[in-house]
Design a protein around this motif. Structure first.
Motif, PDB file in Angstrom:
ATOM      1  N   LEU A  35      13.065   4.490  -5.411  1.00  0.00           N
ATOM      2  CA  LEU A  35      12.152   4.536  -5.653  1.00  0.00           C
ATOM      3  C   LEU A  35      11.556   5.361  -6.559  1.00  0.00           C
ATOM      4  CD1 LEU A  35      10.721   6.115  -1.999  1.00  0.00           C
ATOM      5  CD2 LEU A  35      10.277   3.836  -3.337  1.00  0.00           C
ATOM      6  N   ILE A  36      12.491   5.438  -8.126  1.00  0.00           N
ATOM      7  CA  ILE A  36      11.942   6.573  -9.405  1.00  0.00           C
ATOM      8  C   ILE A  36      11.284   5.508 -10.081  1.00  0.00           C
ATOM      9  CG2 ILE A  36      13.691   6.989 -11.033  1.00  0.00           C
ATOM     10  CD1 ILE A  36      15.912   8.430  -9.268  1.00  0.00           C
ATOM     11  N   PRO A  37      12.095   4.492 -10.517  1.00  0.00           N
ATOM     12  CA  PRO A  37      10.726   3.603 -11.279  1.00  0.00           C
ATOM     13  C   PRO A  37       9.432   3.779 -11.301  1.00  0.00           C
ATOM     14  CG  PRO A  37      13.257   2.146 -11.095  1.00  0.00           C
ATOM     15  CD  PRO A  37      13.112   3.653  -9.864  1.00  0.00           C
ATOM     16  N   LYS A  38       9.716   3.247  -9.422  1.00  0.00           N
ATOM     17  CA  LYS A  38       8.000   2.807  -9.360  1.00  0.00           C
ATOM     18  C   LYS A  38       7.445   4.653  -9.767  1.00  0.00           C
ATOM     19  CE  LYS A  38       8.052   0.209  -6.141  1.00  0.00           C
ATOM     20  NZ  LYS A  38       7.511  -0.547  -4.241  1.00  0.00           N
ATOM     21  N   GLU A  58      -5.310   8.749  -6.047  1.00  0.00           N
ATOM     22  CA  GLU A  58      -4.486   9.595  -5.371  1.00  0.00           C
ATOM     23  C   GLU A  58      -3.076   8.895  -6.312  1.00  0.00           C
ATOM     24  OE1 GLU A  58      -4.543   8.811  -1.310  1.00  0.00           O
ATOM     25  OE2 GLU A  58      -6.301   9.512  -1.657  1.00  0.00           O
ATOM     26  N   LEU A  59      -1.580  10.145  -5.914  1.00  0.00           N
ATOM     27  CA  LEU A  59      -0.411   9.128  -6.345  1.00  0.00           C
ATOM     28  C   LEU A  59       0.382   8.356  -5.092  1.00  0.00           C
ATOM     29  CD1 LEU A  59       2.006  11.881  -8.180  1.00  0.00           C
ATOM     30  CD2 LEU A  59       3.156   9.374  -6.575  1.00  0.00           C
ATOM     31  N   ILE A  60       0.659   7.028  -5.311  1.00  0.00           N
ATOM     32  CA  ILE A  60       0.732   6.155  -4.490  1.00  0.00           C
ATOM     33  C   ILE A  60       2.218   5.770  -4.714  1.00  0.00           C
ATOM     34  CG2 ILE A  60       0.688   4.675  -2.400  1.00  0.00           C
ATOM     35  CD1 ILE A  60      -2.541   5.400  -3.516  1.00  0.00           C
ATOM     36  N   LEU A  61       3.197   6.095  -4.339  1.00  0.00           N
ATOM     37  CA  LEU A  61       4.759   5.359  -5.112  1.00  0.00           C
ATOM     38  C   LEU A  61       4.849   3.402  -4.100  1.00  0.00           C
ATOM     39  CD1 LEU A  61       7.787   8.141  -4.327  1.00  0.00           C
ATOM     40  CD2 LEU A  61       6.549   7.754  -6.469  1.00  0.00           C
ATOM     41  N   ASP A  62       4.521   3.357  -3.275  1.00  0.00           N
ATOM     42  CA  ASP A  62       4.593   2.083  -2.365  1.00  0.00           C
ATOM     43  C   ASP A  62       3.494   1.790  -3.674  1.00  0.00           C
ATOM     44  OD1 ASP A  62       6.441   2.652  -0.724  1.00  0.00           O
ATOM     45  OD2 ASP A  62       5.168   4.036   0.611  1.00  0.00           O
TER      46      ASP A  62
END
Length: 431
Positions: free
Chosen positions: A301-304, A359-363
């Motif tokens: 998930l780091i690149p996201k 909001e911070l949303i990784l997905d």
């Protein structure tokens, strides 16, 4: 130059970094997003320059000529302007920095000139070319030089110990400049002085612009001997100087002076934007321990995380373009030679494109994020910057119980342009 210690050079660079932050945060802005939201909804094309409204140097009218400027806030309008380099020109960018770099500035070029030089100079910055630097250059610098020294201490002034320095070390080594950290920090300070040359106050510019010119000359005088020494040695290396020495443009090879001029131009943006973006990312993630833990458990998930934090807190939040002819944007007519400031910070939070944009949303479903610009002038170093941040974040995630240091005030991300934290104290567990 080496009479200065590493600590002294870093502290001087930190002061120069803070000075640039002050220049672009004249109104002491912490969160401009509510005001941007109001403009985006009610006045999506605003008569006036948002940067000058917030007492920061204009990018649309660097030298204060009185040029009429509008600010554009909606994603679709910003996107339309940035992708159209025929009708929306970039030449005004050369007004601010051009004279400090002998008017060789890709961001200030238009049309065939820009396309020509971009095509010539971009290959070493493309993703496949950048990958080769990961294991033999970027990882050793981050993990051996910086994290290895920090790990036993259990705490850090992260801006001073890591964030400001690691992008400079990576880029200078990639270019093939002398492997001297003190000299690199000092010369990076001259690049910061150039960036800080434009001012909101015309009186201040009477001294800041000459200082930027002097810094540009000192940076040139630092790079040129390194290029000359490489030429004299005859050593062939797989770095940027080696690439430039092998170029043939219109039947002519690059001279040492040509190479030096290009490198100096590139160094203006080689470290600072990456430093600020990485600092913002660490603040945003440590403020959300659940997101931090998720990343620690799933590194895919780091690149996201890099893209999403850059969307939420965009460092270079504003770019400028000049109307090549009478143009209409968002129902407003912009006349020829009038300018627009495109508000990327607002576009990156436009709810028409990003659901729950604050909001911070990784997905989050992938959409084009304009944090590196967009279109023909998109940042040439974006792939390198993203890779550096991914590697650096992975290294931070390996530090046990990495967290903000409660003995210091919480870091605050500030600025209307070149946003970043003013301090970033962290700690972690030591076995």
């Amino acid at each position: 130059m080496n009479a200065v210690t590493k600590t002294q050079a870093l502290e001087k660079m930190a002061r120069d970094f803070a000075a640039v932050s002050g220049v672009y945060n004249g109104a002491d802005v912490t969160s401009p997003y509510e005001q941007m939201k109001e403009w985006r909804e009610k006045t999506p094309v605003l008569e006036g320059d948002i940067l000058r409204i917030f007492r920061a140097p204009s990018q649309a009218d660097w030298m204060g000529t009185g040029r009429k400027v509008y600010t554009v806030f909606r994603y679709k309008d910003v996107h339309q302007i940035l992708r159209d380099d025929r009708n929306w020109l970039s030449k005004q960018n050369a007004e601010g920095f051009g004279s400090a770099v002998d008017n060789f500035l890709l961001t200030g070029m238009d049309g065939e000139e820009h396309h020509k030089w971009r095509a010539i100079l971009q290959p070493p910055m493309m993703p496949n070319a950048i990958k080769k630097w990961k294991d033999n250059l970027i990882c050793p610098i981050i993990e051996d030089e910086f994290i290895g020294a920090m790990r036993p201490k259990g705490k850090s002034d992260l801006l001073l110990d890591f964030v400001l320095a690691f992008p400079v070390r990576v880029v200078y080594k990639m270019f093939g400049l002398p492997d001297d950290m003190v000299a690199a920090m000092q010369s990076a300070g001259w690049a910061l002085q150039i960036v800080g040359g434009p001012r909101f106050d015309p009186e201040e510019m009477k001294t800041s612009i000459p200082a930027a010119m002097e810094a540009g000359q000192r940076l040139y005088e630092y790079v040129l001997p390194a290029v000359q020494e490489r030429r004299k040695s005859g050593v062939v290396r797989d770095d940027m100087i080696g690439f430039l020495m092998g170029l043939n443009v219109d039947g002519k090879s690059f001279t040492d002076e040509d190479i030096t001029t290009f490198i100096r131009m590139t160094l203006l943006a080689a470290g600072e934007t990456t430093s600020r973006s990485f600092g913002n990312m660490i603040v945003l993630l440590l403020e959300r321990p659940d997101v931090w833990e998720r990343l620690r458990q799933d590194r895919s998930l780091i690149p996201k995380a890099v893209v999403e934090t850059m969307r939420l807190e965009t460092v270079a939040g504003h770019l400028a373009r000049l109307a090549a002819r009478d143009m209409e944007i968002g129902g407003v007519t912009i006349k020829k030679d009038e300018a627009v400031t495109v508000c990327i910070s607002s576009a990156n939070r436009d709810p028409e494109v990003y659901a729950n944009p604050d909001e911070l949303i990784l997905d989050r479903p992938m959409r084009p994020v304009m944090s590196f610009g967009f279109g023909p002038h998109i940042c040439m170093g974006m792939h390198l910057a993203k890779l550096e941040m991914e590697i650096a974040l992975n290294a931070m995630l390996d530090l046990p119980n990495f967290r903000l240091d409660p003995d210091y005030p919480k870091p605050v991300i500030r600025g209307i342009q070149l946003r970043g934290p003013d301090q970033l104290h962290v700690k972690w567990d030591v076995a």
